[in-house]
Design an enzyme around this catalytic site. Structure first.
Site, PDB file in Angstrom:
ATOM      1  N   LYS A 104       0.840  -1.212   0.000  1.00 34.17           N
ATOM      2  CA  LYS A 104       0.000   0.000   0.000  1.00 34.17           C
ATOM      3  C   LYS A 104       0.873   1.259   0.000  1.00 34.17           C
ATOM      4  CE  LYS A 104      -1.748   1.670   4.007  1.00 34.17           C
ATOM      5  NZ  LYS A 104      -1.485   3.114   4.180  1.00 34.17           N
ATOM      6  N   CYS A 127      -4.854   8.332   9.521  1.00 35.07           N
ATOM      7  CA  CYS A 127      -4.957   7.676  10.830  1.00 35.07           C
ATOM      8  C   CYS A 127      -4.637   8.675  11.929  1.00 35.07           C
ATOM      9  CB  CYS A 127      -3.972   6.521  10.913  1.00 35.07           C
ATOM     10  SG  CYS A 127      -4.534   5.027  10.123  1.00 35.07           S
ATOM     11  N   ARG A 133       1.044  14.675  13.185  1.00 36.03           N
ATOM     12  CA  ARG A 133       1.428  14.474  11.788  1.00 36.03           C
ATOM     13  C   ARG A 133       1.474  15.791  10.993  1.00 36.03           C
ATOM     14  NH1 ARG A 133      -1.096   8.907   9.595  1.00 36.03           N
ATOM     15  NH2 ARG A 133       0.890   8.796   8.527  1.00 36.03           N
ATOM     16  N   ARG A 183      -8.699  -0.121   4.828  1.00 37.03           N
ATOM     17  CA  ARG A 183      -7.858   0.843   4.118  1.00 37.03           C
ATOM     18  C   ARG A 183      -6.556   0.185   3.660  1.00 37.03           C
ATOM     19  NH1 ARG A 183      -6.030   5.374   7.535  1.00 37.03           N
ATOM     20  NH2 ARG A 183      -4.814   5.574   5.637  1.00 37.03           N
TER      21      ARG A 183
HETATM   22  C1  UD1 Z   1       4.367   6.791   6.199  1.00 35.96           C
HETATM   23  C2  UD1 Z   1       3.481   5.593   6.033  1.00 35.96           C
HETATM   24  C3  UD1 Z   1       2.940   5.142   7.382  1.00 35.96           C
HETATM   25  C4  UD1 Z   1       4.088   4.894   8.349  1.00 35.96           C
HETATM   26  C5  UD1 Z   1       5.020   6.113   8.402  1.00 35.96           C
HETATM   27  C6  UD1 Z   1       6.267   5.868   9.243  1.00 35.96           C
HETATM   28  C7  UD1 Z   1       2.541   5.943   3.831  1.00 35.96           C
HETATM   29  C8  UD1 Z   1       1.347   6.234   2.995  1.00 35.96           C
HETATM   30  N1  UD1 Z   1       2.362   5.957   5.163  1.00 35.96           N
HETATM   31  O1  UD1 Z   1       3.562   7.847   6.740  1.00 35.96           O
HETATM   32  O2  UD1 Z   1       2.223   3.918   7.178  1.00 35.96           O
HETATM   33  O3  UD1 Z   1       3.578   4.663   9.641  1.00 35.96           O
HETATM   34  O4  UD1 Z   1       5.440   6.462   7.080  1.00 35.96           O
HETATM   35  O5  UD1 Z   1       6.951   4.759   8.791  1.00 35.96           O
HETATM   36  O6  UD1 Z   1       3.615   5.672   3.304  1.00 35.96           O
HETATM   37  N2  UD1 Z   1       6.689  14.529  10.498  1.00 35.96           N
HETATM   38  C9  UD1 Z   1       6.904  15.845  10.797  1.00 35.96           C
HETATM   39  N3  UD1 Z   1       6.819  16.753   9.783  1.00 35.96           N
HETATM   40  C10 UD1 Z   1       6.534  16.390   8.504  1.00 35.96           C
HETATM   41  C11 UD1 Z   1       6.325  15.032   8.207  1.00 35.96           C
HETATM   42  C12 UD1 Z   1       6.396  14.118   9.232  1.00 35.96           C
HETATM   43  O7  UD1 Z   1       7.169  16.203  11.941  1.00 35.96           O
HETATM   44  O8  UD1 Z   1       6.475  17.273   7.630  1.00 35.96           O
HETATM   45  C13 UD1 Z   1       6.748  13.530  11.583  1.00 35.96           C
HETATM   46  C14 UD1 Z   1       5.399  12.842  11.786  1.00 35.96           C
HETATM   47  O9  UD1 Z   1       4.554  13.609  12.609  1.00 35.96           O
HETATM   48  C15 UD1 Z   1       5.803  11.547  12.435  1.00 35.96           C
HETATM   49  C16 UD1 Z   1       7.146  11.251  11.773  1.00 35.96           C
HETATM   50  O10 UD1 Z   1       7.605  12.476  11.206  1.00 35.96           O
HETATM   51  O11 UD1 Z   1       5.988  11.723  13.818  1.00 35.96           O
HETATM   52  C17 UD1 Z   1       7.085  10.195  10.695  1.00 35.96           C
HETATM   53  O12 UD1 Z   1       6.178  10.586   9.699  1.00 35.96           O
HETATM   54  P1  UD1 Z   1       6.386  10.218   8.163  1.00 35.96           P
HETATM   55  O13 UD1 Z   1       7.620   9.382   8.008  1.00 35.96           O
HETATM   56  O14 UD1 Z   1       6.264  11.443   7.364  1.00 35.96           O
HETATM   57  O15 UD1 Z   1       5.126   9.282   7.916  1.00 35.96           O
HETATM   58  P2  UD1 Z   1       4.105   9.357   6.723  1.00 35.96           P
HETATM   59  O16 UD1 Z   1       4.804   9.599   5.445  1.00 35.96           O
HETATM   60  O17 UD1 Z   1       2.963  10.219   7.098  1.00 35.96           O
END
Ligand code: UD1
Length: 419
Positions: free
Chosen positions: A22, A118, A123, A398
């Site tokens: 996914k 989620c 996030r 999902r």
């Molecule tokens: C992706 C995955 C999700 C997985 C996560 C971590 C997809 C569609 N989803 O989510 O299943 O749990 O990686 O492996 O691929 N953060 C910030 N600022 C930002 C972006 C992120 O502070 O601009 C923080 C987030 O709040 C979180 C951490 O970084 O605490 C990790 O997030 P991120 O790696 O971005 O996860 P996603 O891409 O949302």
């Protein structure tokens, strides 16, 4: 409203097949917006999230065809009419935010509402925006929207404060059409990033270093058609591996890249479960006796946060105490309350959970609080005495294609019920 009913106690045996990842499929579908040429995909998982991201593309004017019979997907974005994805669709799924990078890079403008997804933490999207603004985008936020503009993005060095998966993807994709060279430092190293880079290279982009913490992208002017095959879903694989472990089972999980799930294999082995690796498969054999192991979630190649709740289900039946440390998301212990309803002894202290294993869990009415938490409740239900009824299963749907049918195929007493 649908629920999942699990009657615990069956030992799982047989073969179960994992589908496409996914977390590769969603960013790659979003990245098709970079190009005006047709992109074809086979074995697309027919997940709710996949329909959401394809609806986002359709709402922008993309021509999207999914054939549910063959799982073939064709996308052609040669007639994009809107640069404002529907807020309703973006609100349904955080990965929709990944259309920002390609739209901005190709059309020089995008207006998008803040993403949903989620409920496992705040996030934020600051790293996405910082990266795109380093590439020259002018960004304004307000009233729940982000608006970005540029003439043409310019290659630059982007350092991520945290190796965010989504930010790495958005910036990597946007940089493909930028002028000159971009280097993303402290980039996410997940296998899904490598799959996205392989897709991008297959349409004519120039991305190197994906899978390491430094990714180089040389901007290009034009792109071509492609036919891409996605990598298997390592989290679905890990979930089925725990299903075998928790039921004292003997299950062969097929369509797995063992290198993508090293931490899960290591932790299961540490817990006393036998894991035999084969070519694109793993066999998981358990005698039902589980030793406690500590788990600390980390960015790849560390233990995946998306497997934390499933391992917690397993540790709640271990013969001792284990400690879980969640370092990736700040609010990812919502499943603990649901496990407690089933008799698990778990205490939360900030980002730690202390799990005192017990040989008894009892079926209860529980709620899927997020996608992976829902899967973990199924796992706990497979072990528990009596009946477990899980509500809010739209979360589970999902990210898992027919999890009920697949688990039935290896002997689980599980069904979807209409209430
Ligand atoms: C992706 C995955 C999700 C997985 C996560 C971590 C997809 C569609 N989803 O989510 O299943 O749990 O990686 O492996 O691929 N953060 C910030 N600022 C930002 C972006 C992120 O502070 O601009 C923080 C987030 O709040 C979180 C951490 O970084 O605490 C990790 O997030 P991120 O790696 O971005 O996860 P996603 O891409 O949302």
């Amino acid at each position: 409203m649908n629920k999942i009913l699990v009657k615990g106690g069956n030992t799982l045996k047989g073969k179960i097949k994992v589908g496409a990842a996914k977390n590769s499929v969603l960013p790659i579908i979003a990245a098709t917006l970079l190009s005006d040429k047709k992109c074809t995909f086979t074995d697309v998982p027919l997940l709710n999230d996949v329909y959401v991201i394809t609806d986002v593309l359709k709402s922008l004017g993309a021509d999207v065809n999914i054939d549910p019979a063959t799982c073939k997907l064709e996308i052609c974005c040669n007639n994009i009419l809107s640069l404002e994805p529907s807020p309703d669709l973006v609100g349904k799924m955080r990965a929709s935010f990944l259309v920002m990078g390609p739209l901005l890079a190709r059309y020089g403008r995008v207006r998008i509402s803040l993403p949903g997804g989620c409920n496992i933490g705040t996030r934020p999207i600051d790293l996405h925006l910082k990266g795109l603004s380093t590439l020259g985008a002018e960004i304004e936020t307000g009233y729940g929207f982000v608006e970005a503009k540029c003439t043409r993005l310019r290659g630059a060095n982007v350092y991520l404060d945290f190796p965010s998966v989504g930010a790495t993807e958005n910036i990597m994709v946007a940089a493909c059409l930028a002028e000159g060279e971009t280097i993303i430092q402290n980039a996410a190293e997940e296998p899904e990033i490598v799959d996205l880079a392989n897709f991008l290279n297959s349409i004519g982009c120039k991305v190197t270093g994906a899978g390491s913490d430094s990714i180089k992208i040389e901007g290009v002017e034009s792109l071509n058609e492609t036919n891409h095959i996605f990598i298997p879903d390592r989290i679905e694989a890990g979930t089925f591996m725990v299903a075998s472990a928790i039921t004292g089972g003997d299950v062969v999980v097929e369509n797995v890249v063992p290198d993508h799930i090293r931490p899960v294999i290591a932790k299961l082995q540490e817990a006393g479960v036998q894991v035999l690796e084969g070519h694109n498969k793993v066999r998981v054999i358990s005698n039902g006796v589980i030793s406690p192991v500590d788990i600390k979630t980390l960015p790849y190649p560390g233990f995946p946060t998306d497997m934390q709740s499933q391992l917690m289900a397993l540790m709640s039946i271990a013969n001792g105490t284990s400690i879980f440390t969640e370092t990736v998301f700040e609010n990812r212990f919502m499943h603990v309350n649901e496990f407690r309803r089933m008799g698990a002894d778990i205490k939360i202290d900030g980002r730690l959970s202390i799990v005192k294993g017990s040989s008894v869990l009892t079926g209860a009415d529980v709620k899927a609080t997020d996608l992976r938490a829902g899967a973990a409740l199924i796992l706990a239900g497979l072990f528990a005495k009596g009946e477990t009824t899980i509500s809010d299963i739209y979360h589970i749907e999902r990210g898992y294609v027919d999890i009920v049918g697949k688990l039935q195929g290896i002997g689980a007493n599980i069904e979807k019920i209409k209430v």
